[in-house]
Design an enzyme around this catalytic site. Structure first.
Site, mmCIF file in Angstrom:
data_model
loop_
_atom_site.group_PDB
_atom_site.id
_atom_site.type_symbol
_atom_site.label_atom_id
_atom_site.label_comp_id
_atom_site.label_asym_id
_atom_site.label_seq_id
_atom_site.Cartn_x
_atom_site.Cartn_y
_atom_site.Cartn_z
ATOM 1 N N PRO A 113 37.518 44.316 48.948
ATOM 2 C CA PRO A 113 36.986 44.220 48.891
ATOM 3 C C PRO A 113 35.941 42.885 48.832
ATOM 4 O O PRO A 113 36.869 41.746 49.402
ATOM 5 C CB PRO A 113 38.101 43.599 47.406
ATOM 6 C CG PRO A 113 39.091 45.140 47.652
ATOM 7 C CD PRO A 113 38.474 45.393 48.868
ATOM 8 N N CYS A 114 35.358 42.292 48.618
ATOM 9 C CA CYS A 114 34.493 41.444 49.295
ATOM 10 C C CYS A 114 34.666 40.088 47.912
ATOM 11 O O CYS A 114 34.012 39.166 48.755
ATOM 12 C CB CYS A 114 32.485 41.376 49.857
ATOM 13 S SG CYS A 114 31.903 41.663 47.869
ATOM 14 N N LYS A 115 35.028 40.030 46.765
ATOM 15 C CA LYS A 115 34.728 39.507 46.049
ATOM 16 C C LYS A 115 35.201 37.695 46.322
ATOM 17 O O LYS A 115 34.837 36.950 46.246
ATOM 18 C CB LYS A 115 35.532 40.160 44.941
ATOM 19 C CG LYS A 115 35.670 39.108 43.220
ATOM 20 C CD LYS A 115 36.272 39.629 42.290
ATOM 21 C CE LYS A 115 36.146 38.700 40.668
ATOM 22 N NZ LYS A 115 36.792 39.264 39.825
ATOM 23 N N PHE B 139 35.394 36.829 49.094
ATOM 24 C CA PHE B 139 34.736 36.213 50.198
ATOM 25 C C PHE B 139 32.983 35.828 49.631
ATOM 26 O O PHE B 139 32.608 34.779 50.030
ATOM 27 C CB PHE B 139 34.802 37.109 51.486
ATOM 28 C CG PHE B 139 35.820 37.901 51.974
ATOM 29 C CD1 PHE B 139 36.555 36.565 52.549
ATOM 30 C CD2 PHE B 139 36.174 38.836 52.338
ATOM 31 C CE1 PHE B 139 38.650 37.009 53.168
ATOM 32 C CE2 PHE B 139 36.983 39.239 53.156
ATOM 33 C CZ PHE B 139 38.206 38.462 53.166
#
Length: 565
Positions: free
Chosen positions: A108-110, A112
Site C-alpha cells: 500500500p502506497c497511501k 507515502f
C-alpha cells in the site's frame, strides 16, 4: 527454440495488473525463449483477489500480512479470534509450494503518497500500513531462504524515498544479507508501457548476484499517447454495449455547469474569470438544445451567402437575420433601448414607449424591495452589509471571498484540491490514475469533442443528472468513466469489455488506481527475462543500446552495493 519457464509471484497483488503484465512478458536470447507463468498472488481484499484470479489466470490467496501489533495500530482494535499472523510457510503455500524466479511486491502506497497529508501519514495507523513494505520483503526472503528468487522487486510511489526512507534503509541491508545487489530506481509507467497517462513510480530492484551475474538493462521507452488516442477508440459513455463500468456519473446540475466553464487543461480556478452578478452568471445564458430549431436567432455576416430559404424563414427558426452594416441610428431603430442612469435622455416624442425608441432606464434604485444581493459574495477587502436576523447566503451578501484557501501550494500536500474540477484536453496525456480519481478531486474530467444534445429543460441546481453541456470550446466536459480509467491504466484494451468484481464504482476505481499498469509490467518482465536467459545460457554480457538499469553513469547491478538514481 528451447522454451524456458520463468515463474513470478506477487505480494499485495491487488486486482492483478502486474501479474497480467508479467504473463505477457517476452524475452529471447539465442535459441532460448522465455515463457512467463504466474504462481499466484496475495492480497487482503477478497474482491481484489477475485479480479486477480481472472486477470492473472491463476487463483490468488486472501491473506492479511499485518503482524499483530500492526493490525492493532491500523484497525484500532484486537484482531478476531480466528485471525493469525501470516508466516513464510503461508507465502510458500500461496505460491503453490513452487519457487518463483521473480517476486513482485506492491505494498500500500497511501501513506507515502501526497494524497495523504504529512501529519496524517505520521499517525500510528498509517505507519503500520507503511511497515508492510518491510514485512513483505522479510516474508519473501524467509519463504525461500534456502533457494532465493533471482529477482525481488518493491514497487511504490516515488515519495517513499522521503517518507519511507527509514524503511528502505532497513530493507536494503536485509536484501544484501541474502546475497542481493540492490538499486533504487524511478520510472514513468506511461513511457514503459506506451500509455496515455504519466505515472511516475519507484521500483527497488534486487538481483541475486550469484544466480544472475549479467547486467540488467532498462526497458525501452515509448512516447506518451494522447487521451483521445485511447478514448476515441471506445464507445460513447453510456453506451450499453460497453457495460456498467462505462456509465457517466450522475452529478448535480450545478457541477455540470461548473465543468462546462472550466478551460480544458485548467481546473476550478477558471471559474474565477466568470462575472457573477446577483448570484447569477452575467455574461452567459444556458438554454436547452433543440435540434428542431438549429441556429436559433442565427445571424449571417454581410459578406456570406445565406442558406436555403424555407417556408418558415423567421429569426427564431434558423439563420434568418443579417449583420447589416448600413445602420443609421434613430428612434425607430432604438426599439427597446435602455439608457444608463447617468446618461441624458433623447427627445421625448409622442410615441415615447419602450418599443418606440430608447425610452427605458437602468434605475439603480430598488423600489420593488427585491433582494439584489441574493447569493452575493463580498470581496475580502470590502466592508460587510448590515448583519440582519436572516443573514444567510440566500438573503444577501453574506458569503465572503476568503483568500485563505488552505492549499499548501508548492509543498505537494494539495494534490486532491489544487486541480479541483480539473478538465484535461482531448489531445493531452492524463496524470497518474489514482485510487481516488473523481471529478471533484483532481484532473479527472475530459473535454470530449463528441458532443450531443442537452436536456429539453434545465434542472434545479442540486438535481442529480447525466447531461451533456457543450462547453465554450465546443466540447463536452465530463468525468472519465470507470472503464476509461481502466483503459488509461492499460488494464483493458479500449475496444474490449471489462467488468470487475462487485457493483460499486468507487471500489472499482480504487482497485484500478492501485493497480500496476500491465503494459509497464510487461516491459519490466521482458528485461528481467532477458537477464535470466543470459544467466542460464552462461553468458555474462549482451551488446545492448539501452542503458544499464539504474546507473548514474555506467554502474551495473553486478556491483555489490546500493545504487540510487
Amino acid at each position: 527454440m528451447t522454451e524456458k519457464e520463468i515463474r513470478h509471484f506477487h505480494l499485495f497483488c491487488g486486482l492483478g495488473g502486474g501479474a497480467a503484465g508479467f504473463n505477457r512478458g517476452e524475452a529471447r536470447i539465442g535459441n532460448l525463449q522465455a515463457r512467463f507463468r504466474c504462481l499466484g498472488g496475495v492480497d487482503s481484499s477478497p474482491l481484489a483477489i477475485a479480479d486477480f484470479s481472472r486477470l492473472a489466470g491463476v487463483h490468488g490467496t486472501v491473506m492479511d500480512l499485518f503482524d499483530r501489533a500492526q493490525y492493532r495500530a491500523f484497525h484500532g482494535k484486537e484482531p478476531p479470534a480466528d485471525w493469525r499472523e501470516a508466516t513464510p510457510a503461508d507465502i510458500r503455500q500461496a505460491a503453490g509450494n513452487e519457487r518463483p524466479h521473480i517476486v513482485f511486491t506492491s505494498p500500500p502506497c497511501k501513506a507515502f503518497s501526497g494524497l495523504l497529508s504529512e501529519s496524517k501519514s505520521k499517525t500510528a495507523k498509517y505507519q503500520a500500513l507503511n511497515q508492510l513494505t518491510l514485512r513483505g520483503i522479510w516474508l519473501t526472503l524467509e519463504a525461500w531462504h534456502d533457494d532465493p528468487p533471482e529477482f525481488v522487486l518493491l514497487e511504490n510511489v516515488p515519495r517513499i524515498q522521503n517518507r519511507g526512507r527509514h524503511l528502505l534503509d532497513q530493507i536494503v541491508p536485509l536484501l544484501q544479507k541474502y546475497g542481493y545487489a540492490v538499486a533504487e530506481t524511478t520510472h514513468d509507467c506511461g513511457e514503459l508501457g506506451g500509455l496515455a497517462q504519466s505515472r511516475k513510480r519507484f521500483l527497488l530492484v534486487a538481483r541475486h548476484m550469484e544466480k544472475v551475474p549479467p547486467f540488467l538493462y532498462e526497458p525501452k521507452k515509448s512516447p506518451l499517447l494522447h487521451i483521445g488516442d485511447i478514448l476515441g477508440r471506445m464507445p460513447l459513455p453510456g453506451d450499453a454495449v460497453a457495460g456498467p463500468m462505462h456509465r457517466v456519473p450522475s452529478l448535480q446540475w450545478k457541477t455540470w455547469v461548473r465543468l462546462a466553464f472550466v478551460e480544458a487543461g485548467s481546473d476550478w480556478r477558471s471559474l474565477n474569470k466568470l462575472a457573477v452578478q446577483d448570484g447569477f452568471l452575467r455574461d452567459y445564458l444556458i438554454v436547452p438544445a433543440d435540434h428542431r430549431r438549429n441556429d436559433y436567432l442565427g445571424v449571417i455576416p454581410w459578406d456570406e451567402h445565406t442558406g436555403a430559404v424555407s417556408g418558415r424563414g423567421l429569426p427564431t427558426n434558423g439563420r434568418y437575420s443579417v449583420a447589416d452594416p448600413r445602420f443609421q441610428g434613430s428612434a425607430e431603430y432604438g426599439q427597446y433601448g435602455v439608457r444608463d442612469w447617468s446618461d441624458t435622455s433623447g427627445a421625448v416624442s409622442g410615441q415615447s414607449a419602450p418599443g418606440g425608441g430608447r425610452y427605458a432606464v437602468a434605475d439603480p434604485r430598488n423600489p420593488s424591495g427585491k433582494v439584489f444581493g441574493k447569493y452575493a459574495v463580498t470581496p475580502w477587502n470590502d466592508p460587510s452589509g448590515t448583519v440582519i436576523s436572516g443573514s444567510t447566503t440566500g438573503q444577501g451578501a453574506f458569503a465572503v471571498a476568503d483568500p485563505r484557501t488552505g492549499l499548501n501550494r508548492g509543498r505537494g500536500d494539495d494534490y486532491l484540491t489544487a486541480a479541483h474540477y480539473g478538465v484535461m484536453p482531448w489531445s493531452a496525456t492524463a496524470g497518474a490514475v489514482s485510487a481516488a480519481a473523481a471529478h471533484d478531486n483532481g484532473r479527472w474530467s475530459v473535454a470530449d469533442p463528441r458532443t450531443a444534445s442537452a436536456a429539453e429543460s434545465l434542472p434545479h441546481p442540486n438535481t442529480p443528472a447525466t447531461v451533456i453541456i457543450e462547453a465554450l470550446d465546443g466540447t463536452w466536459h465530463r468525468p472519465f468513466t470507470t472503464l476509461e480509467l481502466a483503459s488509461l491504466q492499460g488494464l483493458v484494451d479500449p475496444e474490449a469489455h471489462l467488468e470487475l468484481e462487485g457493483l460499486n464504482d468507487s471500489a472499482w476505481r480504487e482497485r484500478i488506481g492501485n493497480a500496476v499498469p500491465p503494459p509497464a509490467a510487461q516491459a519490466i518482465a521482458g528485461v528481467m527475462g532477458q537477464a535470466l536467459l543470459l544467466a542460464w545460457s552462461g553468458e555474462t554480457f549482451l551488446l545492448n543500446a539501452m542503458p544499464i538499469w539504474v546507473k548514474p553513469v555506467a554502474v551495473a547491478l553486478s556491483v555489490a552495493g546500493v545504487v540510487r538514481e
